[in-house]
Design a protein around this motif. Sequence first.
Motif, PDB file in Angstrom:
ATOM      1  N   LYS A  91      49.105  24.596  44.880  1.00 43.60           N
ATOM      2  CA  LYS A  91      49.590  25.633  45.790  1.00 43.60           C
ATOM      3  C   LYS A  91      51.022  25.359  46.238  1.00 43.60           C
ATOM      4  O   LYS A  91      51.809  26.300  46.436  1.00 43.60           O
ATOM      5  N   LYS A  92      51.352  24.093  46.412  1.00 43.54           N
ATOM      6  CA  LYS A  92      52.723  23.750  46.800  1.00 43.54           C
ATOM      7  C   LYS A  92      53.711  24.165  45.713  1.00 43.54           C
ATOM      8  O   LYS A  92      54.801  24.671  45.999  1.00 43.54           O
ATOM      9  N   ILE A  93      53.318  23.947  44.461  1.00 42.23           N
ATOM     10  CA  ILE A  93      54.173  24.327  43.336  1.00 42.23           C
ATOM     11  C   ILE A  93      54.290  25.844  43.254  1.00 42.23           C
ATOM     12  O   ILE A  93      55.382  26.398  43.051  1.00 42.23           O
ATOM     13  N   LEU A  94      53.156  26.526  43.399  1.00 37.76           N
ATOM     14  CA  LEU A  94      53.159  27.986  43.359  1.00 37.76           C
ATOM     15  C   LEU A  94      54.031  28.563  44.472  1.00 37.76           C
ATOM     16  O   LEU A  94      54.759  29.541  44.262  1.00 37.76           O
ATOM     17  N   ARG A  95      53.955  27.953  45.634  1.00 34.78           N
ATOM     18  CA  ARG A  95      54.759  28.435  46.758  1.00 34.78           C
ATOM     19  C   ARG A  95      56.241  28.355  46.432  1.00 34.78           C
ATOM     20  O   ARG A  95      57.007  29.281  46.730  1.00 34.78           O
ATOM     21  N   GLU A  96      56.663  27.266  45.805  1.00 37.50           N
ATOM     22  CA  GLU A  96      58.074  27.138  45.426  1.00 37.50           C
ATOM     23  C   GLU A  96      58.468  28.230  44.426  1.00 37.50           C
ATOM     24  O   GLU A  96      59.571  28.781  44.499  1.00 37.50           O
ATOM     25  N   GLU A  97      57.574  28.538  43.492  1.00 39.78           N
ATOM     26  CA  GLU A  97      57.858  29.592  42.512  1.00 39.78           C
ATOM     27  C   GLU A  97      57.992  30.947  43.200  1.00 39.78           C
ATOM     28  O   GLU A  97      58.912  31.720  42.919  1.00 39.78           O
ATOM     29  N   LEU A  98      57.084  31.246  44.118  1.00 39.93           N
ATOM     30  CA  LEU A  98      57.107  32.548  44.781  1.00 39.93           C
ATOM     31  C   LEU A  98      58.295  32.699  45.720  1.00 39.93           C
ATOM     32  O   LEU A  98      58.836  33.800  45.882  1.00 39.93           O
ATOM     33  N   LEU A  99      58.726  31.607  46.341  1.00 34.20           N
ATOM     34  CA  LEU A  99      59.858  31.685  47.265  1.00 34.20           C
ATOM     35  C   LEU A  99      61.141  32.121  46.562  1.00 34.20           C
ATOM     36  O   LEU A  99      62.049  32.664  47.194  1.00 34.20           O
ATOM     37  N   ASP A 100      61.201  31.919  45.252  1.00 36.25           N
ATOM     38  CA  ASP A 100      62.393  32.286  44.489  1.00 36.25           C
ATOM     39  C   ASP A 100      62.650  33.789  44.540  1.00 36.25           C
ATOM     40  O   ASP A 100      63.790  34.238  44.364  1.00 36.25           O
ATOM     41  N   ASP A 101      61.608  34.590  44.775  1.00 35.85           N
ATOM     42  CA  ASP A 101      61.750  36.046  44.835  1.00 35.85           C
ATOM     43  C   ASP A 101      61.891  36.577  46.252  1.00 35.85           C
ATOM     44  O   ASP A 101      62.015  37.795  46.439  1.00 35.85           O
ATOM     45  N   LEU A 102      61.867  35.699  47.265  1.00 33.87           N
ATOM     46  CA  LEU A 102      61.895  36.137  48.655  1.00 33.87           C
ATOM     47  C   LEU A 102      63.234  35.817  49.316  1.00 33.87           C
ATOM     48  O   LEU A 102      63.889  34.831  48.977  1.00 33.87           O
TER      49      LEU A 102
END
Length: 410
Positions: free
Chosen positions: A106-117
């Motif tokens: 989830k920590k890795i996924l969060r970093e990926e998703l933050l790239d679009d925010l």
Amino acid sequence: IFAPLPHLHTVQVVFSVRAGSRFESPRDSGLSHVVEHMLFRGSEARPSSAALNLAVEEIGGTLEAATHVDFTELSLSLPASQLEEGLVRLAEIVAAPVFADFEVEKKILREELLDDLDDEGRDVDVDNFARRRLFGSHPLGQSITGPIDNVMGFSVDDLRRHHQAHYTAKNSTLAIAGAFSVDEAADVVRRAFSRLPAGARILPEPAPSELPRTRFHALKHSDSQTDVRVSYLTPGEHDPSAIALHLVEHLIDGGMSARLHERVIDRLGLAYYAFANLNPYEDCGVFDLGATVAHENVPAIVEAFLTLMEDLAREPVPEDELARIKQRYLWGLEALLDDAASLAAYYATNAIFDKPWTLESLTEAVRRVDAEEIHGLAARLFSRDRAFVSCVGIVGDRRAKKIKTALGLA
């Protein structure tokens, strides 16, 4: 699907499954992408990420995966001598994941998703923004990665539920291309993938039947440039016009001599890079033109894109231009025979969406398309009153008015 290429020295295996944002409810939005990530976290035979990666790499393999709107793909490249072992290990990954260390992932996924925010938590990816405006609350309007709150709130039980529903024999395809024996591979596939349950084919919610009412949207976002998309809704891959639509994509953006590059970049100098892209689904599609440009150039590039597509409807494509584009398209098909990865992906995707095209039949279909068919298709699909403009950046009232005027809205 078996596509032997005996002149090669490697083999490619592609497993495709009908799992993606189109098959998700708002509550499950992003779940297909999370499951794809978690497949790399280990299987029952190799219950950790390190053990799984070692199992792939010690036989010379490279495993990659990607989640799309309407399918997820796992692709394994191997030395030809390791196909049997590679199939066994791939089957373990897709049929028996353990979903270990989810909180770490989830920590890795969060970093990926933050790239679009942005700093306010808004999704400022222009493609996500455009799809939401085109399709609204329909699943096609959801992003592939889903909202960050969804992803952070998913449980292992959610992963298992989604995996059990989608990762089944009737909802997936397997394609092998490269240097291998069909008889030997067929036997290994039967044994290795027998653990996969039969399941059921997952069907999507039908595409919306009406066009959205609002055709211009802008999201203010402070950056040095503005992202622009001009989009047209099209028929899907099962429509008789599908092959002609693919040729339209190549007419507009089939190389640096094609219309888009010649006009928008070489002649007008409006962008460093611009593209046209057909995104076809089973029952509908989207044709996008896009670029990232200086804020003051936004109205000009929108007008250039609209005119570019209008020209296809205004008069038939010259025969010499169409012949050149068709030949480049056919050369691309022929090049698949030197590229096991692309050929396996081609056949896996075709099969999962019930598309009938072998390379031979697609070649013949391309040759049959003529200028009048493209002209009629363009007149039906690419008029200004069917164009949708999405911008993420700095547009302002004056530029917005120019865009609306170009669309016939002001």
